[in-house]
Scaffold this motif. Sequence first.
Motif: not given
Length: 121
Positions: A31-42
Motif C-alpha cells: 500500500r505504500a506510495a513509494d513501494s517499488w513492487e506491487a506485492f510483498r511475499y511473507n
Amino acid sequence: MRRLCWYLPYLIEEADNTTPVKVRTVCLRNRAADSWEAFRYNDVSTVSDCVRLVLLSTIRDGVDDQIGFSSRDGTTTDQRKRVGRLWKEWYAKHGHLLRWDPARKVFVMRKENQATPGNSP
C-alpha cells in the motif's frame, strides 16, 4: 458498516493459533506510495503468522508496532502466543474505535468523541 467488519473478532481470536499451515507464503498488496513492487511475499508457518499479517495490513492506524504486533515477531510458539494475547488485549481496549475506511480499504481508529452510529465493528 457492520457488514464489512464481521470477520475482525474471528481473526483476533485466531491470533495465537499455532496450528501449522500447508501454504508457506502469503502474498499481500503493498500500500505504500513509494513501494517499488506491487506485492510483498511473507513466509508463514502457522495460522498465527497468517492472521497477524492480515491484521497488520487491514488495521492501519493506532496499532503500536513496538509491543510485538510485527509480522516478524513470534518465531517461537511462546512468542506467537504472547503476540496473539497482545492482539486480543489491544482489540478489547480499542475495537470499539475502529471504523472501515472504504477509500483506503483498511480499518482506522477514530477519536472517542467522533463516534458515529453504524461505524463500529
